[in-house]
Scaffold this motif. Structure first.
Motif, PDB file in Angstrom:
ATOM      1  N   ARG A 178      -1.002  11.514   6.079  1.00 29.00           N
ATOM      2  CA  ARG A 178      -0.207  10.775   5.148  1.00 29.00           C
ATOM      3  C   ARG A 178      -0.732   9.964   4.114  1.00 29.00           C
ATOM      4  O   ARG A 178      -0.350  10.014   2.996  1.00 29.00           O
ATOM      5  CB  ARG A 178       0.620   9.734   6.135  1.00 29.00           C
ATOM      6  CG  ARG A 178       1.617   8.711   5.421  1.00 29.00           C
ATOM      7  CD  ARG A 178       2.293   7.737   6.042  1.00 29.00           C
ATOM      8  NE  ARG A 178       2.975   7.044   5.272  1.00 29.00           N
ATOM      9  CZ  ARG A 178       3.707   5.841   5.892  1.00 29.00           C
ATOM     10  NH1 ARG A 178       3.409   5.443   6.959  1.00 29.00           N
ATOM     11  NH2 ARG A 178       4.776   5.181   5.221  1.00 29.00           N
ATOM     12  N   HIS A 179      -2.050   9.444   4.438  1.00 26.98           N
ATOM     13  CA  HIS A 179      -2.845   8.869   3.275  1.00 26.98           C
ATOM     14  C   HIS A 179      -3.207   9.515   2.218  1.00 26.98           C
ATOM     15  O   HIS A 179      -3.106   9.209   0.928  1.00 26.98           O
ATOM     16  CB  HIS A 179      -4.031   8.083   3.986  1.00 26.98           C
ATOM     17  CG  HIS A 179      -4.992   7.468   3.014  1.00 26.98           C
ATOM     18  ND1 HIS A 179      -4.736   6.122   2.465  1.00 26.98           N
ATOM     19  CD2 HIS A 179      -6.118   7.786   2.373  1.00 26.98           C
ATOM     20  CE1 HIS A 179      -5.503   5.798   1.667  1.00 26.98           C
ATOM     21  NE2 HIS A 179      -6.551   6.808   1.733  1.00 26.98           N
ATOM     22  N   SER A 207      -1.696  10.072  10.629  1.00 28.31           N
ATOM     23  CA  SER A 207      -1.805   8.936   9.665  1.00 28.31           C
ATOM     24  C   SER A 207      -2.988   9.146   8.500  1.00 28.31           C
ATOM     25  O   SER A 207      -2.618   8.510   7.327  1.00 28.31           O
ATOM     26  CB  SER A 207      -2.092   7.735  10.510  1.00 28.31           C
ATOM     27  OG  SER A 207      -3.463   7.965  11.124  1.00 28.31           O
ATOM     28  N   MET A 208      -3.836   9.773   8.770  1.00 23.44           N
ATOM     29  CA  MET A 208      -4.821  10.138   7.821  1.00 23.44           C
ATOM     30  C   MET A 208      -4.124  11.105   6.679  1.00 23.44           C
ATOM     31  O   MET A 208      -4.341  11.106   5.553  1.00 23.44           O
ATOM     32  CB  MET A 208      -6.195  10.722   8.411  1.00 23.44           C
ATOM     33  CG  MET A 208      -7.193  10.490   7.199  1.00 23.44           C
ATOM     34  SD  MET A 208      -7.732   8.809   6.637  1.00 23.44           S
ATOM     35  CE  MET A 208      -8.308   8.061   8.406  1.00 23.44           C
ATOM     36  N   ALA A 263     -12.550   7.284   7.193  1.00 25.05           N
ATOM     37  CA  ALA A 263     -11.905   6.562   5.974  1.00 25.05           C
ATOM     38  C   ALA A 263     -12.619   6.668   4.793  1.00 25.05           C
ATOM     39  O   ALA A 263     -12.179   6.890   3.684  1.00 25.05           O
ATOM     40  CB  ALA A 263     -11.629   5.060   6.508  1.00 25.05           C
ATOM     41  N   SER A 295       4.905  13.520   1.661  1.00 28.49           N
ATOM     42  CA  SER A 295       4.567  12.701   2.707  1.00 28.49           C
ATOM     43  C   SER A 295       5.459  11.294   3.237  1.00 28.49           C
ATOM     44  O   SER A 295       5.771  11.176   4.427  1.00 28.49           O
ATOM     45  CB  SER A 295       3.094  12.189   2.098  1.00 28.49           C
ATOM     46  OG  SER A 295       2.523  11.244   3.098  1.00 28.49           O
ATOM     47  N   GLU A 296       5.824  10.815   2.350  1.00 27.87           N
ATOM     48  CA  GLU A 296       6.733   9.692   2.516  1.00 27.87           C
ATOM     49  C   GLU A 296       7.862  10.088   3.314  1.00 27.87           C
ATOM     50  O   GLU A 296       8.526   9.251   4.155  1.00 27.87           O
ATOM     51  CB  GLU A 296       6.856   8.846   1.299  1.00 27.87           C
ATOM     52  CG  GLU A 296       5.859   8.180   0.756  1.00 27.87           C
ATOM     53  CD  GLU A 296       4.962   7.270   1.685  1.00 27.87           C
ATOM     54  OE1 GLU A 296       5.675   6.458   2.441  1.00 27.87           O
ATOM     55  OE2 GLU A 296       3.656   7.395   1.776  1.00 27.87           O
ATOM     56  N   GLU A 326     -10.463  11.665  -2.161  1.00 31.82           N
ATOM     57  CA  GLU A 326      -9.630  11.313  -3.234  1.00 31.82           C
ATOM     58  C   GLU A 326     -10.265  11.083  -4.656  1.00 31.82           C
ATOM     59  O   GLU A 326      -9.767  11.348  -5.548  1.00 31.82           O
ATOM     60  CB  GLU A 326      -8.578  10.155  -2.538  1.00 31.82           C
ATOM     61  CG  GLU A 326      -7.611  10.306  -1.461  1.00 31.82           C
ATOM     62  CD  GLU A 326      -7.029   9.038  -1.231  1.00 31.82           C
ATOM     63  OE1 GLU A 326      -5.826   9.310  -0.777  1.00 31.82           O
ATOM     64  OE2 GLU A 326      -7.321   8.093  -1.344  1.00 31.82           O
ATOM     65  N   ASN A 345     -11.546   8.710   1.562  1.00 31.36           N
ATOM     66  CA  ASN A 345     -11.394   7.956   0.056  1.00 31.36           C
ATOM     67  C   ASN A 345     -12.208   8.700  -0.825  1.00 31.36           C
ATOM     68  O   ASN A 345     -11.938   8.758  -2.111  1.00 31.36           O
ATOM     69  CB  ASN A 345     -12.127   6.426   0.465  1.00 31.36           C
ATOM     70  CG  ASN A 345     -10.875   5.410   1.216  1.00 31.36           C
ATOM     71  OD1 ASN A 345      -9.592   6.123   1.109  1.00 31.36           O
ATOM     72  ND2 ASN A 345     -11.246   4.557   1.764  1.00 31.36           N
ATOM     73  N   ILE A 371       0.947  -1.131  -0.060  1.00 31.62           N
ATOM     74  CA  ILE A 371      -0.042   0.257   0.038  1.00 31.62           C
ATOM     75  C   ILE A 371       0.945   1.082  -0.071  1.00 31.62           C
ATOM     76  O   ILE A 371       0.496   2.273  -0.731  1.00 31.62           O
ATOM     77  CB  ILE A 371      -1.033  -0.095   1.277  1.00 31.62           C
ATOM     78  CG1 ILE A 371      -1.800  -1.105   1.054  1.00 31.62           C
ATOM     79  CG2 ILE A 371      -1.843   1.287   1.325  1.00 31.62           C
ATOM     80  CD1 ILE A 371      -2.801  -1.319   2.211  1.00 31.62           C
ATOM     81  N   ASP A 372       2.019   1.282   0.698  1.00 30.46           N
ATOM     82  CA  ASP A 372       2.732   2.410   0.874  1.00 30.46           C
ATOM     83  C   ASP A 372       3.563   2.687  -0.389  1.00 30.46           C
ATOM     84  O   ASP A 372       3.421   3.802  -0.869  1.00 30.46           O
ATOM     85  CB  ASP A 372       3.905   2.148   1.995  1.00 30.46           C
ATOM     86  CG  ASP A 372       3.410   2.388   3.266  1.00 30.46           C
ATOM     87  OD1 ASP A 372       2.247   2.855   3.392  1.00 30.46           O
ATOM     88  OD2 ASP A 372       4.076   1.985   4.197  1.00 30.46           O
ATOM     89  N   GLN A 412       0.823   4.267  -2.741  1.00 31.22           N
ATOM     90  CA  GLN A 412       0.783   5.474  -2.240  1.00 31.22           C
ATOM     91  C   GLN A 412       1.786   6.485  -2.863  1.00 31.22           C
ATOM     92  O   GLN A 412       1.630   7.518  -3.191  1.00 31.22           O
ATOM     93  CB  GLN A 412       0.631   5.764  -0.808  1.00 31.22           C
ATOM     94  CG  GLN A 412       0.271   7.173  -0.218  1.00 31.22           C
ATOM     95  CD  GLN A 412      -0.976   7.886  -0.767  1.00 31.22           C
ATOM     96  OE1 GLN A 412      -1.822   7.123  -1.156  1.00 31.22           O
ATOM     97  NE2 GLN A 412      -1.202   9.155  -0.734  1.00 31.22           N
TER      98      GLN A 412
END
Length: 338
Positions: free
Chosen positions: A235-236, A232-233, A207, A255-256, A214, A211, A2-3, A6
Protein backbone atom coordinates in the motif's frame (compact mmCIF):
# COMPACT_ATOMS: atom_id res chain seq x y z
CA UNK A 1 -2.12 13.13 7.00
CA UNK A 2 0.28 10.47 5.69
CA UNK A 3 -2.56 8.72 3.85
CA UNK A 4 -3.59 12.01 2.25
CA UNK A 5 -0.02 12.67 1.10
CA UNK A 6 0.26 9.14 -0.33
CA UNK A 7 -3.08 9.48 -2.13
CA UNK A 8 -2.01 12.82 -3.59
CA UNK A 9 1.25 11.23 -4.76
CA UNK A 10 -0.67 8.38 -6.38
CA UNK A 11 -3.03 10.74 -8.19
CA UNK A 12 -0.15 12.82 -9.55
CA UNK A 13 1.63 9.71 -10.85
CA UNK A 14 -1.50 8.31 -12.50
CA UNK A 15 -2.51 11.55 -14.18
CA UNK A 16 -1.76 11.76 -17.89
CA UNK A 17 0.49 8.70 -17.90
CA UNK A 18 0.96 6.46 -20.91
CA UNK A 19 0.86 2.67 -20.85
CA UNK A 20 4.36 1.22 -20.76
CA UNK A 21 3.41 -2.45 -20.35
CA UNK A 22 0.18 -4.02 -21.58
CA UNK A 23 -0.30 -7.68 -20.64
CA UNK A 24 -3.12 -9.47 -22.48
CA UNK A 25 -4.31 -13.00 -21.74
CA UNK A 26 -1.00 -14.12 -20.25
CA UNK A 27 -0.76 -17.86 -19.62
CA UNK A 28 2.16 -19.85 -18.25
CA UNK A 29 1.67 -23.60 -17.85
CA UNK A 30 4.30 -26.03 -16.58
CA UNK A 31 4.10 -29.68 -17.72
CA UNK A 32 3.94 -31.99 -14.68
CA UNK A 33 3.28 -35.41 -16.16
CA UNK A 34 3.95 -36.96 -19.55
CA UNK A 35 2.69 -40.13 -21.22
CA UNK A 36 4.90 -42.95 -22.46
CA UNK A 37 5.05 -41.21 -25.84
CA UNK A 38 6.04 -37.82 -24.41
CA UNK A 39 2.63 -36.20 -24.54
CA UNK A 40 1.81 -33.85 -21.67
CA UNK A 41 -1.01 -35.33 -19.60
CA UNK A 42 -1.06 -32.90 -16.65
CA UNK A 43 -0.10 -29.24 -16.43
CA UNK A 44 0.27 -26.73 -13.63
CA UNK A 45 -1.53 -23.53 -14.60
CA UNK A 46 0.72 -21.10 -12.74
CA UNK A 47 -0.68 -18.08 -14.62
CA UNK A 48 -4.03 -18.52 -16.31
CA UNK A 49 -5.34 -15.74 -18.58
CA UNK A 50 -4.05 -12.63 -16.75
CA UNK A 51 -4.44 -9.13 -18.23
CA UNK A 52 -3.34 -5.77 -16.79
CA UNK A 53 -1.53 -2.56 -17.68
CA UNK A 54 1.37 -0.72 -16.05
CA UNK A 55 1.66 3.00 -16.73
CA UNK A 56 4.98 4.71 -17.22
CA UNK A 57 6.38 6.02 -13.93
CA UNK A 58 3.95 4.18 -11.64
CA UNK A 59 4.32 1.27 -9.24
CA UNK A 60 1.94 -1.61 -9.84
CA UNK A 61 1.71 -3.91 -6.83
CA UNK A 62 0.94 -7.62 -7.11
CA UNK A 63 -0.21 -9.44 -3.96
CA UNK A 64 -1.57 -12.82 -2.95
CA UNK A 65 -0.73 -15.98 -1.04
CA UNK A 66 2.35 -18.07 -1.78
CA UNK A 67 1.79 -20.18 -4.88
CA UNK A 68 -0.77 -17.85 -6.48
CA UNK A 69 1.47 -17.06 -9.49
CA UNK A 70 2.81 -13.61 -8.63
CA UNK A 71 6.48 -14.32 -9.26
CA UNK A 72 5.72 -16.41 -12.35
CA UNK A 73 3.73 -13.48 -13.75
CA UNK A 74 6.62 -11.08 -13.14
CA UNK A 75 9.26 -13.37 -14.58
CA UNK A 76 7.12 -14.14 -17.60
CA UNK A 77 6.62 -10.43 -18.16
CA UNK A 78 10.38 -9.83 -18.55
CA UNK A 79 10.73 -13.07 -20.55
CA UNK A 80 12.73 -15.05 -18.02
CA UNK A 81 10.09 -17.67 -18.84
CA UNK A 82 8.78 -18.46 -22.31
CA UNK A 83 5.03 -17.99 -21.98
CA UNK A 84 2.41 -20.53 -23.00
CA UNK A 85 0.03 -18.00 -24.55
CA UNK A 86 -0.82 -14.31 -24.52
CA UNK A 87 0.74 -11.00 -25.45
CA UNK A 88 3.14 -8.72 -23.55
CA UNK A 89 3.33 -5.28 -25.14
CA UNK A 90 6.27 -3.19 -23.96
CA UNK A 91 6.12 0.33 -25.33
CA UNK A 92 3.90 -0.97 -28.15
CA UNK A 93 6.03 -4.00 -29.09
CA UNK A 94 4.98 -7.57 -28.33
CA UNK A 95 7.81 -9.19 -26.34
CA UNK A 96 6.11 -12.59 -26.43
CA UNK A 97 6.62 -12.85 -30.18
CA UNK A 98 10.32 -11.88 -30.11
CA UNK A 99 13.33 -14.13 -30.48
CA UNK A 100 16.14 -13.92 -27.95
CA UNK A 101 18.16 -11.79 -30.38
CA UNK A 102 15.26 -9.38 -30.80
CA UNK A 103 14.88 -9.27 -27.01
CA UNK A 104 18.43 -8.05 -26.33
CA UNK A 105 17.69 -4.29 -26.58
CA UNK A 106 14.76 -4.80 -24.21
CA UNK A 107 16.92 -6.65 -21.67
CA UNK A 108 18.68 -3.36 -21.06
CA UNK A 109 15.38 -1.54 -20.52
CA UNK A 110 14.03 -4.17 -18.09
CA UNK A 111 15.87 -5.28 -14.96
CA UNK A 112 14.96 -7.28 -11.84
CA UNK A 113 15.51 -7.33 -8.10
CA UNK A 114 14.95 -10.78 -6.58
CA UNK A 115 13.82 -12.01 -3.18
CA UNK A 116 17.07 -13.56 -1.95
CA UNK A 117 19.98 -11.19 -2.62
CA UNK A 118 22.59 -13.78 -1.69
CA UNK A 119 21.46 -16.39 -4.23
CA UNK A 120 21.13 -13.73 -6.95
CA UNK A 121 24.70 -12.45 -6.44
CA UNK A 122 27.63 -14.52 -7.71
CA UNK A 123 29.76 -15.21 -4.60
CA UNK A 124 32.91 -15.40 -6.73
CA UNK A 125 32.53 -11.79 -7.94
CA UNK A 126 33.17 -8.67 -5.91
CA UNK A 127 30.76 -5.74 -5.85
CA UNK A 128 32.61 -3.89 -8.60
CA UNK A 129 32.33 -6.89 -10.92
CA UNK A 130 28.69 -7.55 -10.00
CA UNK A 131 27.51 -4.02 -10.74
CA UNK A 132 29.78 -3.65 -13.79
CA UNK A 133 28.50 -6.80 -15.50
CA UNK A 134 25.29 -5.24 -16.94
CA UNK A 135 27.33 -2.30 -18.25
CA UNK A 136 29.77 -4.65 -19.98
CA UNK A 137 26.85 -6.29 -21.77
CA UNK A 138 24.69 -3.29 -22.60
CA UNK A 139 26.80 -0.12 -22.30
CA UNK A 140 29.85 0.98 -24.29
CA UNK A 141 31.80 2.13 -21.24
CA UNK A 142 35.52 1.81 -20.63
CA UNK A 143 36.93 0.56 -17.32
CA UNK A 144 37.28 4.02 -15.77
CA UNK A 145 33.73 4.98 -16.72
CA UNK A 146 32.36 1.76 -15.24
CA UNK A 147 34.22 2.40 -11.99
CA UNK A 148 32.76 5.90 -11.77
CA UNK A 149 29.23 4.59 -12.34
CA UNK A 150 29.69 1.85 -9.73
CA UNK A 151 30.85 4.36 -7.13
CA UNK A 152 27.92 6.65 -7.97
CA UNK A 153 25.38 3.84 -7.72
CA UNK A 154 26.81 2.63 -4.41
CA UNK A 155 26.39 6.15 -3.08
CA UNK A 156 22.80 6.23 -4.37
CA UNK A 157 21.91 3.08 -2.42
CA UNK A 158 23.56 4.25 0.79
CA UNK A 159 26.88 2.43 0.57
CA UNK A 160 30.51 3.56 0.28
CA UNK A 161 32.89 3.28 -2.65
CA UNK A 162 35.33 1.15 -0.62
CA UNK A 163 32.61 -1.54 -0.58
CA UNK A 164 33.32 -2.11 -4.28
CA UNK A 165 36.25 -4.43 -3.51
CA UNK A 166 34.32 -6.68 -1.11
CA UNK A 167 32.40 -9.89 -1.78
CA UNK A 168 28.70 -10.69 -1.08
CA UNK A 169 29.41 -12.86 1.99
CA UNK A 170 30.99 -9.84 3.73
CA UNK A 171 27.67 -7.95 3.84
CA UNK A 172 24.42 -8.20 5.77
CA UNK A 173 21.16 -9.13 4.04
CA UNK A 174 20.07 -5.51 3.76
CA UNK A 175 23.42 -4.47 2.29
CA UNK A 176 23.31 -7.31 -0.23
CA UNK A 177 19.87 -6.18 -1.33
CA UNK A 178 21.21 -2.65 -1.78
CA UNK A 179 23.94 -4.10 -4.01
CA UNK A 180 21.25 -5.93 -6.03
CA UNK A 181 19.36 -2.67 -6.44
CA UNK A 182 22.51 -0.87 -7.59
CA UNK A 183 23.18 -3.65 -10.11
CA UNK A 184 19.62 -3.41 -11.45
CA UNK A 185 20.19 0.30 -12.18
CA UNK A 186 23.60 -0.15 -13.84
CA UNK A 187 22.19 -0.41 -17.37
CA UNK A 188 19.88 2.62 -16.93
CA UNK A 189 16.59 0.67 -17.21
CA UNK A 190 13.06 2.06 -17.54
CA UNK A 191 11.28 -0.83 -15.83
CA UNK A 192 12.30 -2.83 -12.76
CA UNK A 193 10.66 -6.06 -11.58
CA UNK A 194 10.81 -6.06 -7.77
CA UNK A 195 10.15 -9.73 -6.99
CA UNK A 196 9.54 -9.74 -3.23
CA UNK A 197 12.67 -7.63 -2.62
CA UNK A 198 11.98 -7.05 1.09
CA UNK A 199 10.49 -10.33 2.34
CA UNK A 200 13.89 -11.74 3.40
CA UNK A 201 14.85 -8.59 5.32
CA UNK A 202 14.28 -7.40 8.88
CA UNK A 203 11.28 -5.12 9.36
CA UNK A 204 13.43 -2.08 10.15
CA UNK A 205 15.50 -2.67 7.00
CA UNK A 206 12.37 -3.21 4.88
CA UNK A 207 11.22 0.36 5.45
CA UNK A 208 14.66 1.71 4.51
CA UNK A 209 14.76 -0.29 1.28
CA UNK A 210 11.21 0.69 0.28
CA UNK A 211 11.92 4.38 0.91
CA UNK A 212 15.11 4.08 -1.13
CA UNK A 213 13.21 2.46 -4.01
CA UNK A 214 10.75 5.36 -3.98
CA UNK A 215 13.57 7.92 -4.03
CA UNK A 216 15.28 6.13 -6.91
CA UNK A 217 12.00 5.96 -8.82
CA UNK A 218 11.52 9.70 -8.52
CA UNK A 219 15.14 10.42 -9.47
CA UNK A 220 15.42 8.09 -12.47
CA UNK A 221 11.78 8.00 -13.62
CA UNK A 222 11.49 4.25 -13.07
CA UNK A 223 8.43 2.04 -13.45
CA UNK A 224 8.01 -0.81 -10.96
CA UNK A 225 6.14 -4.08 -10.76
CA UNK A 226 6.31 -4.67 -7.00
CA UNK A 227 5.52 -8.21 -5.82
CA UNK A 228 5.16 -8.80 -2.08
CA UNK A 229 3.24 -10.50 0.71
CA UNK A 230 3.16 -7.53 3.07
CA UNK A 231 0.01 -5.67 2.06
CA UNK A 232 0.75 -2.69 4.28
CA UNK A 233 4.11 -2.20 2.55
CA UNK A 234 2.52 -2.68 -0.88
CA UNK A 235 0.00 0.00 0.00
CA UNK A 236 2.81 2.38 0.90
CA UNK A 237 4.74 2.03 -2.36
CA UNK A 238 2.08 1.15 -4.98
CA UNK A 239 -0.16 3.39 -7.05
CA UNK A 240 -2.37 0.50 -8.17
CA UNK A 241 -2.64 -3.07 -6.90
CA UNK A 242 -3.60 -6.37 -8.48
CA UNK A 243 -4.76 -9.21 -6.23
CA UNK A 244 -4.00 -12.74 -7.51
CA UNK A 245 -5.54 -16.05 -6.54
CA UNK A 246 -4.52 -19.38 -8.09
CA UNK A 247 -3.09 -17.87 -11.25
CA UNK A 248 -5.84 -15.32 -11.86
CA UNK A 249 -6.35 -11.64 -11.10
CA UNK A 250 -9.43 -11.22 -8.93
CA UNK A 251 -9.23 -7.48 -8.29
CA UNK A 252 -7.36 -4.49 -9.74
CA UNK A 253 -7.73 -0.95 -8.44
CA UNK A 254 -5.87 1.96 -6.90
CA UNK A 255 -4.01 1.38 -3.66
CA UNK A 256 -6.29 3.58 -1.59
CA UNK A 257 -9.47 2.17 -3.13
CA UNK A 258 -8.41 -1.38 -2.36
CA UNK A 259 -7.75 -0.60 1.29
CA UNK A 260 -10.85 1.54 1.79
CA UNK A 261 -13.36 -0.43 -0.29
CA UNK A 262 -12.12 -3.96 -1.15
CA UNK A 263 -14.74 -5.56 -3.38
CA UNK A 264 -13.59 -9.18 -3.74
CA UNK A 265 -14.04 -11.50 -0.72
CA UNK A 266 -10.43 -12.66 -1.08
CA UNK A 267 -9.13 -9.08 -0.93
CA UNK A 268 -11.28 -8.48 2.15
CA UNK A 269 -9.82 -11.58 3.83
CA UNK A 270 -6.24 -10.57 3.04
CA UNK A 271 -6.82 -7.12 4.54
CA UNK A 272 -8.45 -8.61 7.62
CA UNK A 273 -5.32 -10.69 8.19
CA UNK A 274 -3.07 -7.61 8.50
CA UNK A 275 -1.98 -7.29 12.16
CA UNK A 276 -3.20 -4.14 13.93
CA UNK A 277 -1.51 -2.50 16.95
CA UNK A 278 -4.71 -2.65 19.03
CA UNK A 279 -6.17 -6.18 19.18
CA UNK A 280 -9.43 -4.80 20.58
CA UNK A 281 -10.19 -2.96 17.34
CA UNK A 282 -13.44 -4.34 15.96
CA UNK A 283 -13.28 -6.14 12.62
CA UNK A 284 -16.95 -7.04 12.37
CA UNK A 285 -17.11 -5.84 8.78
CA UNK A 286 -14.36 -8.28 7.74
CA UNK A 287 -14.00 -12.04 7.84
CA UNK A 288 -10.98 -14.26 8.25
CA UNK A 289 -9.90 -16.58 5.45
CA UNK A 290 -10.41 -20.26 6.26
CA UNK A 291 -8.62 -23.30 4.87
CA UNK A 292 -5.49 -23.67 2.75
CA UNK A 293 -4.81 -22.65 -0.83
CA UNK A 294 -5.94 -25.54 -3.11
CA UNK A 295 -3.38 -27.24 -5.29
CA UNK A 296 -2.96 -25.46 -8.64
CA UNK A 297 -2.95 -28.93 -10.20
CA UNK A 298 -6.60 -29.42 -9.27
CA UNK A 299 -9.12 -28.56 -11.96
CA UNK A 300 -11.70 -26.29 -10.33
CA UNK A 301 -14.83 -25.61 -12.37
CA UNK A 302 -16.22 -22.11 -12.01
CA UNK A 303 -14.72 -19.61 -9.60
CA UNK A 304 -11.48 -20.94 -8.09
CA UNK A 305 -12.09 -19.07 -4.84
CA UNK A 306 -15.56 -20.54 -4.25
CA UNK A 307 -14.14 -23.44 -2.20
CA UNK A 308 -13.10 -20.97 0.51
CA UNK A 309 -15.69 -18.26 -0.01
CA UNK A 310 -18.61 -17.97 2.47
CA UNK A 311 -20.63 -16.00 -0.09
CA UNK A 312 -20.46 -18.60 -2.90
CA UNK A 313 -23.68 -19.35 -4.78
CA UNK A 314 -24.60 -21.92 -7.44
CA UNK A 315 -23.46 -19.64 -10.25
CA UNK A 316 -19.94 -19.63 -8.75
CA UNK A 317 -19.71 -23.40 -9.29
CA UNK A 318 -20.79 -23.14 -12.91
CA UNK A 319 -19.20 -20.01 -14.34
CA UNK A 320 -15.72 -18.55 -13.95
CA UNK A 321 -16.13 -14.79 -13.36
CA UNK A 322 -14.21 -12.32 -15.51
CA UNK A 323 -12.88 -8.93 -14.46
CA UNK A 324 -15.63 -6.30 -14.58
CA UNK A 325 -15.38 -2.59 -13.89
CA UNK A 326 -17.53 -1.91 -10.81
CA UNK A 327 -16.29 1.67 -10.35
CA UNK A 328 -14.00 3.94 -12.38
CA UNK A 329 -10.66 2.11 -12.53
CA UNK A 330 -11.86 -0.62 -10.14
CA UNK A 331 -12.07 -4.12 -11.64
CA UNK A 332 -13.35 -7.22 -9.83
CA UNK A 333 -13.80 -10.86 -10.88
CA UNK A 334 -16.72 -11.87 -8.68
CA UNK A 335 -20.35 -12.81 -9.37
CA UNK A 336 -21.43 -10.79 -6.35
CA UNK A 337 -20.72 -7.71 -8.48
CA UNK A 338 -21.98 -9.12 -11.78
Amino acid sequence: MIDQQQESRNEIKQADTEVLIDVRGLKKYFPMERSLFGRTTKVLKAVDDVSFQIHRGETFGLVGESGCGKSTTGRSLIRLFDITAGEIYYDGRDLAAMSEKEMKPYRKRMQAIFQDPYSSLNPAMNVLQLISEPMEIHMNYNKAQRLDVVHELLNKVGMKKEHADRYPHEFSGGQRQRISIARSLAASPEFVLCDEPISALDVSVQAQVVNMLEDLQDEFGLTYLFIAHDLSMVRHISNRIGVMYLGKLVEVTSSEQLYRHPAHPYSQALLAAIPVPNPKVATADRWMLQGDLPSPLDEVVGCKFRLRCPFAVQRCAEEDPSLREVAPGHYVACHLHG
